[in-house]
Design a protein around this motif. Structure first.
Motif, PDB file in Angstrom:
ATOM      1  N   THR A  49       1.878   7.186  -7.703  1.00 55.23           N
ATOM      2  CA  THR A  49       1.197   5.840  -7.531  1.00 55.23           C
ATOM      3  C   THR A  49       2.042   4.848  -8.225  1.00 55.23           C
ATOM      4  O   THR A  49       3.257   5.194  -8.776  1.00 55.23           O
ATOM      5  CB  THR A  49      -0.062   5.745  -8.346  1.00 55.23           C
ATOM      6  OG1 THR A  49       0.127   5.996  -9.939  1.00 55.23           O
ATOM      7  CG2 THR A  49      -0.931   6.873  -7.953  1.00 55.23           C
TER       8      THR A  49
ATOM      9  N   GLU B  26       0.884  -1.252   0.158  1.00 57.17           N
ATOM     10  CA  GLU B  26      -0.097  -0.053   0.008  1.00 57.17           C
ATOM     11  C   GLU B  26       0.858   1.392   0.151  1.00 57.17           C
ATOM     12  O   GLU B  26       0.584   2.079  -0.626  1.00 57.17           O
ATOM     13  CB  GLU B  26      -0.855  -0.017   1.209  1.00 57.17           C
ATOM     14  CG  GLU B  26      -2.130  -1.086   1.123  1.00 57.17           C
ATOM     15  CD  GLU B  26      -3.116  -0.751   2.101  1.00 57.17           C
ATOM     16  OE1 GLU B  26      -4.139  -0.320   1.936  1.00 57.17           O
ATOM     17  OE2 GLU B  26      -2.665  -0.992   3.304  1.00 57.17           O
TER      18      GLU B  26
ATOM     19  N   GLU C 145       2.547  -2.382  -6.478  1.00 57.82           N
ATOM     20  CA  GLU C 145       0.861  -2.363  -6.764  1.00 57.82           C
ATOM     21  C   GLU C 145       0.275  -1.214  -7.896  1.00 57.82           C
ATOM     22  O   GLU C 145       1.073  -0.106  -7.727  1.00 57.82           O
ATOM     23  CB  GLU C 145       0.071  -2.526  -5.672  1.00 57.82           C
ATOM     24  CG  GLU C 145       0.497  -3.873  -4.649  1.00 57.82           C
ATOM     25  CD  GLU C 145      -0.314  -4.717  -5.069  1.00 57.82           C
ATOM     26  OE1 GLU C 145      -1.022  -4.846  -6.152  1.00 57.82           O
ATOM     27  OE2 GLU C 145      -0.205  -5.944  -4.325  1.00 57.82           O
ATOM     28  N   PRO C 146      -0.432  -1.167  -8.606  1.00 53.20           N
ATOM     29  CA  PRO C 146      -1.170  -0.353  -9.495  1.00 53.20           C
ATOM     30  C   PRO C 146      -1.313   1.095  -8.479  1.00 53.20           C
ATOM     31  O   PRO C 146      -0.966   2.278  -8.891  1.00 53.20           O
ATOM     32  CB  PRO C 146      -2.152  -0.560 -10.131  1.00 53.20           C
ATOM     33  CG  PRO C 146      -1.817  -1.946 -10.140  1.00 53.20           C
ATOM     34  CD  PRO C 146      -1.218  -2.559  -8.809  1.00 53.20           C
ATOM     35  N   SER C 147      -1.933   0.802  -7.410  1.00 48.18           N
ATOM     36  CA  SER C 147      -2.267   1.923  -6.496  1.00 48.18           C
ATOM     37  C   SER C 147      -1.255   1.959  -5.256  1.00 48.18           C
ATOM     38  O   SER C 147      -1.765   2.712  -4.505  1.00 48.18           O
ATOM     39  CB  SER C 147      -3.676   1.495  -6.009  1.00 48.18           C
ATOM     40  OG  SER C 147      -3.584   0.193  -5.396  1.00 48.18           O
ATOM     41  N   SER C 148       0.006   1.548  -5.302  1.00 55.58           N
ATOM     42  CA  SER C 148       0.799   1.774  -4.161  1.00 55.58           C
ATOM     43  C   SER C 148       1.176   3.291  -4.280  1.00 55.58           C
ATOM     44  O   SER C 148       1.027   4.130  -5.208  1.00 55.58           O
ATOM     45  CB  SER C 148       2.175   1.203  -4.488  1.00 55.58           C
ATOM     46  OG  SER C 148       1.853  -0.385  -4.371  1.00 55.58           O
TER      47      SER C 148
ATOM     48  N   ARG D 214       1.659   2.987 -10.676  1.00 59.65           N
ATOM     49  CA  ARG D 214       1.591   3.142 -12.215  1.00 59.65           C
ATOM     50  C   ARG D 214       2.652   4.358 -12.671  1.00 59.65           C
ATOM     51  O   ARG D 214       3.263   4.342 -13.544  1.00 59.65           O
ATOM     52  CB  ARG D 214       0.099   3.242 -12.701  1.00 59.65           C
ATOM     53  CG  ARG D 214       0.238   2.681 -14.186  1.00 59.65           C
ATOM     54  CD  ARG D 214      -1.199   2.723 -14.546  1.00 59.65           C
ATOM     55  NE  ARG D 214      -2.007   1.652 -13.850  1.00 59.65           N
ATOM     56  CZ  ARG D 214      -1.963   0.451 -14.454  1.00 59.65           C
ATOM     57  NH1 ARG D 214      -1.324  -0.079 -15.584  1.00 59.65           N
ATOM     58  NH2 ARG D 214      -2.449  -0.475 -13.544  1.00 59.65           N
TER      59      ARG D 214
END
Length: 342
Positions: free
Chosen positions: A247, A124, A143-146, A249
């Protein structure tokens, strides 16, 4: 204790801890995933909460020493011939400058001595000191939303001298030299003190920036439109290291991470680096803790949520009591959103 914290600020750095019980819990191993034809093991090691070199303190509150915990797990992975690679699952907003650098160097030492690849898997939050640690990985998967990035350091200071004078309270510190009470919150600010602190900030920031360039040069160059090995535009490097967050990404597009994905994708990257077509994914856990049921189960106690400081040098008075004890003053690579836990 609040009065004691104020007095101790003039003698920073100070660490107060009380270890009443020796921790003799052994590290155990459990399988959390496997391929059909495993040819070796890959261990997933959790890095959670604040990264700080501090001892457990039953008297002052729950806690664990992340540096010690990580080092012990890396040693176990190094000595196990069946372990072919390591995944560091990072869920951390960062921590102290020194501890962040210590764990980074321990990971690189492990990789150099064992020859086993390391994959950093960002959860996260893996920001500031958490990203500093991720740079030790041979590959970084987010993660894409890290939430990651936050490359920088800041020293917010608080001065209450004017407010105290309005109610008739004046402070006079007796010091051995003019810089002994740097940024004393009880006395009028002195620009010379802030110049000293700014020099520290600049030094720590330069070290972080240089590490980013050293470990991510080719990826940053490609993301900037240059050939691998080419120069990274100074304006782009300044932008990436100005403390902003990304993020997962966005970080991949910027060249700060190698791929977008979670634990399973990181497992695949680790197998690729280790030259394995199939493997068992294992985790270590302390003998006195619950047995992990999956790769997502925490295997180390997370630090108690703190407040909203980011990348700071100070004594956190609000940490007294329920927050886990008196924190020592020090320099931090840390990002923590308002009201959010690690």
């Amino acid at each position: 204790m609040l009065a004691a914290a104020t007095l101790l600020a003039a003698c920073a750095p100070v660490t107060i801890s009380a270890t009443l019980f020796a921790d003799k819990a052994r590290l155990m191993e459990v399988e959390v995933d496997r391929d059909k034809a495993p040819a070796g093991k890959i261990v997933l090691i959790d890095i959670r909460g604040l990264i700080a070199d501090r001892s457990p303190s039953p008297l002052l509150g729950p806690g664990y020493n992340p540096v010690d915990e990580l080092t012990a797990r890396l040693r176990k992975a190094r000595d196990d011939r069946d372990i072919r690679a390591v995944i560091l699952r990072i869920n951390s907003p960062g921590g102290t400058v020194t501890a962040s650098d210590m764990v980074y160097r321990e990971v690189r030492r492990f990789a150099d001595e064992s020859g086993k690849p390391v994959v950093a898997s960002l959860g996260e939050v893996a920001a500031s000191g958490g990203y500093y640690l991720a740079l030790a990985g041979d590959r970084i998967v987010a993660e894409p939303s890290s939430i990651t990035g936050s490359i920088g350091v800041i020293i917010p200071t608080l001065n209450i001298s004017e407010g105290l004078e309005r109610i008739g309270i004046r402070s006079r510190a007796l010091v051995s030299g003019e810089n002994k009470d740097v940024a004393n919150p009880l006395e009028r600010p002195r620009e010379g003190h802030y110049a000293l602190l700014q020099a520290m900030v600049d030094e720590f920031h330069l070290a972080f920036r240089q590490l980013v360039v050293a470990r991510r040069a080719d990826a940053l160059a490609r993301a900037s439109g240059a050939a691998p090995g080419g120069a990274i535009p100074e304006s782009r490097l300044n932008q990436l290291t100005d403390g902003r967050i990304f993020t997962g990404r966005q970080a991949m597009d910027a060249g700060l991470v190698d791929a977008v994905g979670g634990v399973h994708e990181s497992f695949g990257v680790a197998k690729e680096l280790a030259g394995l077509k199939g493997a068992r994914l294992v985790k270590y856990y302390r003998q006195d803790a619950d047995i992990p049921r999956s790769a997502y189960a925490p295997t180390a106690a997370a630090a108690a949520p703190g407040s909203t400081e980011i990348n700071f040098i100070q004594i956190r008075a609000e940490s007294l009591g329920a927050q886990g004890g008196l924190e020592s003053a020090g320099a931090y690579y840390l990002w923590l959103a308002s009201g959010a836990g690690p």
